[in-house]
Scaffold this motif. Structure first.
Motif, PDB file in Angstrom:
ATOM      1  N   GLU A 576       0.927  -1.021  -0.051  1.00  9.35           N
ATOM      2  CA  GLU A 576      -0.038  -0.037  -0.147  1.00  9.35           C
ATOM      3  C   GLU A 576       0.832   1.203  -0.027  1.00  9.35           C
ATOM      4  N   THR A 577       0.487   2.219  -0.634  1.00 10.29           N
ATOM      5  CA  THR A 577       1.044   3.492  -0.610  1.00 10.29           C
ATOM      6  C   THR A 577       0.863   4.406   0.574  1.00 10.29           C
ATOM      7  N   GLY A 578       2.059   5.200   0.893  1.00 14.65           N
ATOM      8  CA  GLY A 578       1.720   6.222   1.821  1.00 14.65           C
ATOM      9  C   GLY A 578       1.539   7.709   1.320  1.00 14.65           C
ATOM     10  N   ASP A 579       2.369   8.758   1.561  1.00 14.18           N
ATOM     11  CA  ASP A 579       2.183   9.978   1.062  1.00 14.18           C
ATOM     12  C   ASP A 579       3.370  10.441   0.163  1.00 14.18           C
ATOM     13  N   LEU A 580       4.312   9.628  -0.053  1.00 13.91           N
ATOM     14  CA  LEU A 580       5.481   9.937  -0.897  1.00 13.91           C
ATOM     15  C   LEU A 580       4.968  10.664  -2.297  1.00 13.91           C
ATOM     16  N   GLY A 581       4.090  10.165  -2.777  1.00 12.31           N
ATOM     17  CA  GLY A 581       3.495  10.531  -3.998  1.00 12.31           C
ATOM     18  C   GLY A 581       3.093  11.895  -3.963  1.00 12.31           C
ATOM     19  N   LYS A 582       2.426  12.331  -2.861  1.00 13.57           N
ATOM     20  CA  LYS A 582       2.144  13.827  -2.609  1.00 13.57           C
ATOM     21  C   LYS A 582       3.399  14.629  -2.288  1.00 13.57           C
ATOM     22  N   ARG A 583       4.362  14.071  -1.570  1.00 14.31           N
ATOM     23  CA  ARG A 583       5.541  14.834  -1.169  1.00 14.31           C
ATOM     24  C   ARG A 583       6.484  15.028  -2.358  1.00 14.31           C
ATOM     25  N   PHE A 584       6.525  13.995  -3.282  1.00 15.46           N
ATOM     26  CA  PHE A 584       7.569  14.401  -4.205  1.00 15.46           C
ATOM     27  C   PHE A 584       6.749  14.006  -5.545  1.00 15.46           C
ATOM     28  N   ALA A 585       7.284  14.880  -6.737  1.00 19.75           N
ATOM     29  CA  ALA A 585       6.820  14.754  -8.071  1.00 19.75           C
ATOM     30  C   ALA A 585       7.399  13.451  -8.648  1.00 19.75           C
ATOM     31  N   GLN A 586       6.616  12.567  -9.002  1.00 26.04           N
ATOM     32  CA  GLN A 586       7.257  11.349  -9.344  1.00 26.04           C
ATOM     33  C   GLN A 586       6.948  11.215 -10.906  1.00 26.04           C
ATOM     34  N   GLN A 587       7.992  11.078 -11.678  1.00 30.79           N
ATOM     35  CA  GLN A 587       7.880  11.209 -13.099  1.00 30.79           C
ATOM     36  C   GLN A 587       9.076  10.677 -13.767  1.00 30.79           C
ATOM     37  N   THR A 588       8.677  10.055 -15.070  1.00 31.58           N
ATOM     38  CA  THR A 588       9.985   9.652 -15.881  1.00 31.58           C
ATOM     39  C   THR A 588      10.262  10.714 -17.064  1.00 31.58           C
ATOM     40  N   PHE A 589      11.267  10.595 -17.414  1.00 27.43           N
ATOM     41  CA  PHE A 589      11.619  11.792 -18.518  1.00 27.43           C
ATOM     42  C   PHE A 589      12.388  10.905 -19.622  1.00 27.43           C
ATOM     43  N   ALA A 590      12.472  11.823 -20.849  1.00 31.16           N
ATOM     44  CA  ALA A 590      12.986  11.223 -22.076  1.00 31.16           C
ATOM     45  C   ALA A 590      13.389  12.342 -22.876  1.00 31.16           C
ATOM     46  N   ALA A 591      14.461  12.077 -23.777  1.00 33.57           N
ATOM     47  CA  ALA A 591      14.630  13.074 -24.771  1.00 33.57           C
ATOM     48  C   ALA A 591      14.664  12.038 -26.087  1.00 33.57           C
ATOM     49  N   HIS A 592      13.903  12.760 -27.106  1.00 34.87           N
ATOM     50  CA  HIS A 592      13.647  12.019 -28.255  1.00 34.87           C
ATOM     51  C   HIS A 592      14.534  12.785 -29.543  1.00 34.87           C
ATOM     52  N   PHE A 593      15.008  12.118 -30.308  1.00 38.95           N
ATOM     53  CA  PHE A 593      16.029  12.692 -31.472  1.00 38.95           C
ATOM     54  C   PHE A 593      15.612  11.796 -32.531  1.00 38.95           C
ATOM     55  N   VAL A 594      15.226  12.520 -33.734  1.00 41.16           N
ATOM     56  CA  VAL A 594      14.797  11.947 -35.010  1.00 41.16           C
ATOM     57  C   VAL A 594      15.622  12.686 -36.299  1.00 41.16           C
ATOM     58  N   GLU A 595      15.814  11.775 -37.041  1.00 41.68           N
ATOM     59  CA  GLU A 595      16.328  12.204 -38.399  1.00 41.68           C
ATOM     60  C   GLU A 595      15.328  11.908 -39.817  1.00 41.68           C
ATOM     61  N   VAL A 596      14.872  12.642 -40.479  1.00 39.38           N
ATOM     62  CA  VAL A 596      14.089  12.253 -41.415  1.00 39.38           C
ATOM     63  C   VAL A 596      14.550  12.706 -42.857  1.00 39.38           C
ATOM     64  N   PHE A 677      19.019   3.931 -21.486  1.00 46.10           N
ATOM     65  CA  PHE A 677      18.587   4.239 -20.090  1.00 46.10           C
ATOM     66  C   PHE A 677      19.426   4.837 -19.338  1.00 46.10           C
ATOM     67  N   LEU A 678      19.388   5.608 -18.694  1.00 40.21           N
ATOM     68  CA  LEU A 678      20.439   6.290 -17.779  1.00 40.21           C
ATOM     69  C   LEU A 678      20.314   5.489 -16.463  1.00 40.21           C
ATOM     70  N   ASP A 679      21.321   5.530 -15.839  1.00 37.52           N
ATOM     71  CA  ASP A 679      21.302   4.856 -14.523  1.00 37.52           C
ATOM     72  C   ASP A 679      20.631   5.551 -13.470  1.00 37.52           C
ATOM     73  N   GLU A 680      19.651   5.215 -12.811  1.00 33.41           N
ATOM     74  CA  GLU A 680      18.686   5.692 -11.965  1.00 33.41           C
ATOM     75  C   GLU A 680      18.089   4.909 -11.014  1.00 33.41           C
ATOM     76  N   VAL A 681      18.056   5.135  -9.735  1.00 24.12           N
ATOM     77  CA  VAL A 681      17.148   4.510  -8.697  1.00 24.12           C
ATOM     78  C   VAL A 681      16.497   5.495  -8.131  1.00 24.12           C
ATOM     79  N   ASP A 682      15.178   5.236  -7.898  1.00 25.45           N
ATOM     80  CA  ASP A 682      14.275   6.156  -7.209  1.00 25.45           C
ATOM     81  C   ASP A 682      13.595   5.538  -6.115  1.00 25.45           C
ATOM     82  N   PRO A 683      13.916   5.847  -4.799  1.00 23.76           N
ATOM     83  CA  PRO A 683      13.604   5.236  -3.545  1.00 23.76           C
ATOM     84  C   PRO A 683      12.276   5.477  -3.076  1.00 23.76           C
ATOM     85  N   THR A 684      11.781   6.560  -3.683  1.00 24.90           N
ATOM     86  CA  THR A 684      10.557   7.113  -3.217  1.00 24.90           C
ATOM     87  C   THR A 684       9.362   6.292  -3.939  1.00 24.90           C
ATOM     88  N   VAL A 685       9.572   5.638  -4.935  1.00 22.97           N
ATOM     89  CA  VAL A 685       8.486   5.113  -5.821  1.00 22.97           C
ATOM     90  C   VAL A 685       8.197   3.708  -5.261  1.00 22.97           C
TER      91      VAL A 685
END
Length: 735
Positions: A576-596, A677-685
């Motif tokens: 079950e979840t506590g309030d960490l999702g309210k205390r922290f903005a929990q998001q994933t991020f990306a940068a996309h690059f394309v050649e056409v 994938f960048l090295d990352e661990v997120d202990p709040t999730v």
């Protein structure tokens, strides 16, 4: 177990199984055609009849009469269900359109009847003999025309409205030295998953068993109970394998409801699969949007005002929440977002892969490119300049982890961004205009309540049971990896049983929270099982370790088999979840690059290469995660260049309702994709410190394609999809 404080070091951190590239443990079943999907469960229902749904021939109005005389007399027909004999039907919580029309018709191809026969062919033939007389009514089918009448939607949960504001946007925008004010549109999209919506329903007394293609089993039992008006505990849903969903199979749809009705009416198990022509208008889709984005900045490129307004249409009040990414992605003291939803008499609009982020970023990330050009800044540098480590709407709330800048920098270096010709239309290779573009991506990564049961039998086999589904995402494998890591055994010693509502209730597959949540539930159950094993063996201590099928502590070592010599051990728990999702903005991020490449004579667009750099917490299985990202990137190409569920605004239906005329990318459209994938661990999730990647791959990808096309041609198209007819009039003349 309740997750209330950030995770510390735990058995997962050994990373002997978790984090390793691992082939799907069910892969052989799928590639040999022996994985059993919803329509293929023959053994439990050997006497099944077949149902064929008749869809409404109008978009709005009433059924005046239904003549079933010829259909009932057709060979093999057992029964025909309509609103008159189906019993009183309600509506579930997730999808709002009714499964069965009568007397009112809500949308085109809403089911008006189901014909049940001994064979599929007999049911299909008889369905053509059903005669329905309608009284048509005037409907609303044009989002642009209805935009002025679109009210603010009610929040999905009790709380503030969906409009947001910080500072004084209007004043800050009016006084900004450099501004942008543009309109962008995205069309309706179809899920177009490989496996159609399909169900087999069988009653035993007042108990219903449903084999179904569904993403969230617990939502299915809830919504089917609400629809049929029966106790939820009387329903069992079984969905061991699901052939794609993308949100369209979030809960039960018409196939499940009508199969259950038909089975109850006939006293026989009934199989129902929606044929492809019916799926596009009978089920849900991603709604079209009209978006206005305004950005104000100082001359050195710092955003001082950012505003995003979006209009979508729907049967109910659920909006396409396209403003969500703007609320979190970039800094800016003065902010405004507004959502409006118009009533349209089209098939229901609902969740589709990264709802909100996908269409929202299709606009926002093009606007950011346009603004960078106005400022004379490199698009990557402009985004980095406006990075923020706190929620810009709630400055006191930090991001749990935010490596967007690192994604942008890594992607630029790996892609060769410095070789990009900044002048649009300047790079040519023969008749081809070559361009590169990029975009940022963001998508939520949170923990949801999820449960599991874990068994250790006398042979040392670990069996995990949870109603989590595998919709092609690799759930079987990551759950097995989690259990193997926790219990100190190899993957060959783990059996995973998924997709059965008789098992503990998981978070389900949706919202990009499935991986982190379902594995957290397995972790919780395994912690309890480890304690039970240790107690049986009389072992304890902070140094206790489960490895190689043995338990070690204080210099002692015992086999796991010793713990079950007197009988198997079973542990069940829920994370079950506590309030960490309210205390922290929990998001994933990306940068996309394309050649056409864009052909200077024909306007043909070819994607030449794509790169996505992602920061999404710990990656439990890099092989499966890469598959999810490239799948999202591919859908992004479709959204940018092809996908357009065309509305007949006079009659009120989606015209191109098949896979011949609703175009999606094929292999030849996608020559080269790379994922980092960048090295990352997120202990709040959660305890695995993982997030999710299922929807990050599409978030931002269409805009990167659009920006690359602009760099290639100098033509800015703000109406998706970007098709050659929108380029041809403005292309430079061929030499």
């Amino acid at each position: 177990m309740k997750f209330t404080t950030p995770a510390v070091r735990n058995p997962i951190d050994r990373l002997k199984v978790v984090g390793k590239p691992t082939s799907r443990i069910e892969g052989r079943l799928k590639t040999t055609g022996t994985a059993t999907y919803a329509y293929e469960h023959h053994a439990p229902v050997p006497d099944a009849a077949y149902g064929y749904i008749v869809g409404a021939g109008i978009a709005k109005g009433r059924i005046v009469s239904i003549d079933l005389t010829q259909a009932k007399a057709a060979p093999g027909v057992i029964a025909i269900a309509t609103a008159e004999n189906a019993g009183k039907l309600g509506v579930g919580q997730f999808y709002v359109a009714r499964a069965l029309a009568g007397p009112e018709v809500q949308h085109y191809h809403q089911a008006v009847a189901i014909v049940v026969a001994e064979t599929f062919e007999q049911a299909r033939a008889a369905a053509q003999l059903v005669r329905v007389e309608y009284a048509r009514a005037r409907g609303s089918f044009n989002l642009e025309e209805e935009r002025g009448n679109a009210p603010a939607p009610q929040p999905l949960q009790p709380g503030p409205t969906m409009d947001t504001a910080a500072g004084n946007f209007e004043a800050a925008f009016a006084s900004a030295p450099v501004t942008l004010d543009e309109k962008y549109t995205t069309p309706d999209h179809s899920h177009a998953m490989m496996e159609p919506h399909a169900s087999i329903a069988a009653w035993k007394g007042d108990k219903l068993t449903l084999w179904n293609a569904i993403q969230l089993v617990s939502w299915g039992t809830r919504d089917l109970a609400l629809t049929l008006g029966i106790p939820r505990e009387n329903i069992r849903i079984i969905a061991p394998y699901v052939g794609g969903g993308f949100g369209g199979k979030g809960s039960i749809q018409s196939d499940a409801v009508l199969a259950a009705i038909a089975a109850r009416l006939t006293g026989r198990p009934v199989k129902v699969a929606l044929h492809r022509h019916l799926m596009f208008n009978n089920t849900s889709h991603r709604p079209a949007t009209i978006q206005r984005i305004r950005i104000g900045a100082t001359r050195d490129g710092r955003i001082t005002a950012i505003g995003h307004e979006s209009w979508s249409g729907n049967l109910g009040t659920r909006p396409e929440s396209a403003t969500v990414p703007t609320r979190l992605l970039y800094a800016g003291e003065n902010r405004m977002t507004r959502l409006r939803v118009a009533h349209l008499d089209l098939p229901e609009g609902n969740a589709m892969r990264a709802p909100g982020e996908t269409p929202g970023l299709m606009a926002l990330e093009v606007a950011m490119d346009e603004m960078a050009e106005k400022l004379g800044l490199d698009p990557v540098d402009f985004r980095i300049l406006n990075d923020t480590q706190v929620d810009p709407e709630s400055p006191g709330r930090p991001f749990s982890k935010r490596q967007l800048v690192q994604c942008l920098q890594t992607g630029a270096e790996r892609f060769g961004w410095e070789r990009r010709n900044k002048k649009p239309g300047a790079r040519r290779e023969g008749h081809w205009l070559i361009g590169t573009g990029m975009a940022a991506g963001i998508r939520g990564g949170r923990l949801m309540k999820s449960a599991a049961r874990v068994r250790l039998d006398r042979k040392g086999q670990v069996t995990v049971e949870t109603d989590m589904t595998d919709i092609g995402t690799g759930s079987y494998t990551i759950i097995a990896q989690t259990a193997a890591e926790m219990m100190g055994v190899g993957l060959d010693k783990v059996t995973v049983l998924l997709g059965d509502s008789a098992s503990p209730e998981s978070a389900g597959s949706g919202g990009q929270y499935g991986a982190a949540s379902s594995t957290a539930g397995v972790y919780a159950a395994c912690v309890k099982l480890r304690d039970m094993v240790a107690n049986r063996l009389g072992m304890s201590g902070a140094d206790i370790e489960f490895t190689g099928g043995r338990v070690r502590a204080g210099g002692n070592s015992r086999s796991l088999l010793d713990a079950v010599a007197g009988g198997e051990l079973v542990a069940e728990d829920v994370m079950e979840t506590g309030d960490l999702g309210k205390r922290f903005a929990q998001q994933t991020f990306a940068a996309h690059f394309v050649e056409v490449g864009v052909h200077a004579g024909t306007g043909e667009i070819r994607v030449r290469r794509m790169l996505a750099v992602c920061a999404a917490g710990r990656i439990i299985n890099p092989t499966a995660a890469r598959s999810q990202i490239i799948g999202g990137m591919t859908m992004g190409v479709g959204a940018a260049l092809m996908e357009d569920l065309v509305v007949d605004k006079g009659v009120g239906f989606f015209v191109n309702h098949d896979l011949a005329s609703y175009e999606v990318p094929v292999h030849a459209d996608i020559p080269e994709q790379e994922v980092i994938f960048l090295d990352e661990v997120d202990p709040t999730v959660g305890p695995l410190k993982a997030k999710g990647v299922g929807e990050l791959g599409i978030s931002g990808a269409p805009a990167a394609v659009a920006n690359a096309i602009y760099n290639a041609t100098g033509i800015r198209v703000r109406e998706y999809p970007i098709t050659l007819d929108k380029l041809l009039p403005k292309l430079p003349k061929m030499a």
